[in-house]
Design a protein around this motif. Sequence first.
Motif, mmCIF file in Angstrom:
data_model
loop_
_atom_site.group_PDB
_atom_site.id
_atom_site.type_symbol
_atom_site.label_atom_id
_atom_site.label_comp_id
_atom_site.label_asym_id
_atom_site.label_seq_id
_atom_site.Cartn_x
_atom_site.Cartn_y
_atom_site.Cartn_z
ATOM 1 N N ILE A 414 10.723 -39.261 41.876
ATOM 2 C CA ILE A 414 10.529 -38.597 40.579
ATOM 3 C C ILE A 414 10.617 -37.087 40.762
ATOM 4 N N ASN A 415 11.352 -36.432 39.846
ATOM 5 C CA ASN A 415 11.445 -34.971 39.847
ATOM 6 C C ASN A 415 10.238 -34.421 39.107
ATOM 7 N N MET A 416 9.304 -33.845 39.841
ATOM 8 C CA MET A 416 8.061 -33.348 39.229
ATOM 9 C C MET A 416 8.271 -32.072 38.422
ATOM 10 N N LYS A 417 9.410 -31.350 38.642
ATOM 11 C CA LYS A 417 9.613 -30.042 37.990
ATOM 12 C C LYS A 417 10.129 -30.183 36.569
ATOM 13 N N GLN A 418 10.598 -31.373 36.187
ATOM 14 C CA GLN A 418 11.265 -31.484 34.898
ATOM 15 C C GLN A 418 10.296 -31.348 33.724
ATOM 16 N N ASP A 419 8.991 -31.546 33.974
ATOM 17 C CA ASP A 419 8.017 -31.434 32.890
ATOM 18 C C ASP A 419 7.251 -30.114 32.916
ATOM 19 N N TYR A 420 7.684 -29.127 33.735
ATOM 20 C CA TYR A 420 7.013 -27.818 33.761
ATOM 21 C C TYR A 420 7.153 -27.124 32.401
ATOM 22 N N LEU A 421 6.093 -26.475 31.971
ATOM 23 C CA LEU A 421 6.121 -25.704 30.723
ATOM 24 C C LEU A 421 6.243 -24.227 31.096
ATOM 25 N N LEU A 422 7.463 -23.691 31.017
ATOM 26 C CA LEU A 422 7.722 -22.311 31.417
ATOM 27 C C LEU A 422 8.297 -21.546 30.233
ATOM 28 N N ALA A 423 8.206 -20.217 30.291
ATOM 29 C CA ALA A 423 8.738 -19.378 29.210
ATOM 30 C C ALA A 423 10.242 -19.584 29.070
ATOM 31 N N MET A 429 14.033 -25.284 37.865
ATOM 32 C CA MET A 429 14.558 -25.742 39.148
ATOM 33 C C MET A 429 14.629 -24.645 40.204
ATOM 34 N N ASP A 430 14.026 -23.475 39.924
ATOM 35 C CA ASP A 430 14.039 -22.399 40.915
ATOM 36 C C ASP A 430 13.276 -22.822 42.160
ATOM 37 N N VAL A 431 13.730 -22.284 43.323
ATOM 38 C CA VAL A 431 13.037 -22.582 44.579
ATOM 39 C C VAL A 431 11.745 -21.773 44.606
ATOM 40 N N MET A 432 10.652 -22.451 44.833
ATOM 41 C CA MET A 432 9.353 -21.782 44.826
ATOM 42 C C MET A 432 9.162 -21.020 46.134
ATOM 43 N N PRO A 433 8.808 -19.698 46.112
ATOM 44 C CA PRO A 433 8.521 -18.959 47.352
ATOM 45 C C PRO A 433 7.232 -19.459 47.973
#
Length: 668
Positions: A414-423, A429-433
């Motif tokens: 499961i792609n956990m990033k698809q439900d992120y609430l961002l501006a 899908m950005d790579v997290m530092p």
Amino acid sequence: MSTSGLKAIAPVPTAADFLDIVLSKTQRKTPTVIHKNFKISRIRNFYMRKVKFTQDTFDEKLGAILTEFPMLDDLHPFLASLMNVLYDKNHYKLALGQLRTCRHLIDQVAKDYVRLLKFGDSLYRCKQLKKAALGRMATVMRRQKDPLAYLEQVRQHISRLPAIDPNTRTLLICGYPNVGKSSFINKVTRADVDVQPYAFTTKSLFVGHLDYKYLRWQVIDTPGILDHPLEDMNTIEMQSITALAHLKSCVLYFMDLSEQCGYTVEAQCKLFHSIKPLFGGKPTLLVINKIDVCRLEDLAPDNRALVQEILDAEDVQCIQVSCHSDEGVMDLKNKACDALLAHRVDTKLKGSKINSIINRIHVAQPKARDELVRAPHIPEAVQTRKKYDKNDPERKRLQRDRELEEGGAGVFNINMKQDYLLANPEWKMDVMPEIWEGKNVADFIDPDIAEKLEALEREEEKLQAEGFYDNDEDIFDSDDEREAVQAKSDLTHKIASQSIKKSKKNKAPLPRTAGLRTLTELSAEMTAAGLDPSRIVERATVLAKVHGSKRKHAAAEMDVDEDMEDGSGEDGEAGWMDVDGDEDSPNKRAKGVSGGVVPADRRSARTDRRYAGMKDEAQSSRAVKLRNLGQRPRNMLAKAGEGDRVIKTKMPKHLFAGKRKGGKTDRR
């Protein structure tokens, strides 16, 4: 508790046997010898013990009977009713009550006579009181002849009862006598019930067992019932009524339409209606037996109407069988078992708890404040929502669908990033530092780090080629830097020395041989230290002459130690000394076998202490022989010496320590 639990009751002795058991046990288990010369307290204790022991034995035996026979109130209702039918509840309770009273009376007799025995003033009086106490106990026990005989008969009859479990899956067979009930149970189970062509062949309950759907079932064959009032029924019929009333089972009511049993179809139908209240809440099957003689279709219209009236009642199924030709027997067994299973499942689903609490629940209903109708509001989006259909091609895509498309379980992730609430949704899908200690690692990365490292290396190579690092003085830019490095080096050295000191805490700082030195060395060191060694040298020389050349090193050592202790020698480093100044002298003290330093030659003893105070060797050996002879008795008793008074634990102390009380002697 099932009837199998009632079969472990021990046999009940008759009153005479009861007395024999108790009195013989008293004779065997208590002391038997008493004399008039004994102290009166001992005589009293002797007889008091007899009375108390007899009372305890009666108490134990009667208590076992009262405990093993069940209390009717504690039994399952079926077993309690069955015992009431077979043995009469009042008679049973009366017998147990009489034994309980008997036990109480015996306790009171013993209590009274023990109180009298405490004041017995002679052997004769104490003996008579004991005799009276045991006699009264025996009289009370003899009166229990009838209750004991009755309970023994009950015990024997209980042991012959079939092992009926009231809580398991049960098929219950009932009907008029001689309609084929026992024949059916013989067909479907391993029971062997007697079958005869006359009424009331079965006089008690019979149990058989069968397996259906990997479950264990019990089939109960009841005696035949006649259609007359309950109070007119005999014990044989009442067993059937008890089983029908209390067992949760599937009821099989057998009918014989051929009337070969001796009872008309009308009478059999009347019996069904009279005992129908006992079928309440139980699945019921009407079994038409002996169809090889007469079937339901062959009945006269009047009798057919009577049977149809039973079948029209709810929850009654009709099955036709013939135990003679085995037609329909297995079908009847399967239908009965399925009906009971379905009924048990329904009962469990409904639950029994709701009935006990439903009357305690009150649901409040609000009163209308006006006549205006206020319908419940359902949002339009809910009403218009389309029901999910798996086969609809336009349905909403679920994660389950994506999983099947992308390899199934174990492959799909499961792609956990698809439900992120961002501006900005593009950031999902950005790579997290990487974050470390609350700081973003990316903020501390220099993009030109490679070029700067290469420039630094070139500079180092240039300095090394010019000889910048050849002189240690040039390493430090200033005196302050040099002092700081020196201070750090001293601190490191100090810490290292402390750790070595700690590790060597329990060890000698120097090996013992390292302290060996000559007198010449010692005097030279003391002179260099500003001390005058002349006195030490003179004393060492004098002592060496007195003791001879072989002992001069030991004398010199002792003298040096003395001078060191009284202050004349101030250097504590003095060891062994050679007066002649020869370091390799053979007269130096050698190292002993045990690790200590010992003289090179040991002096032999001048006298033999074994013969001290003796005239000669013969007298000494005679003294040794006499000494060994005197020790022989003590050795035989394993004594340590003349003063050894210890008693070994070969025998317990109470057997030879003071007077023994009257009591058990089986510890020896």
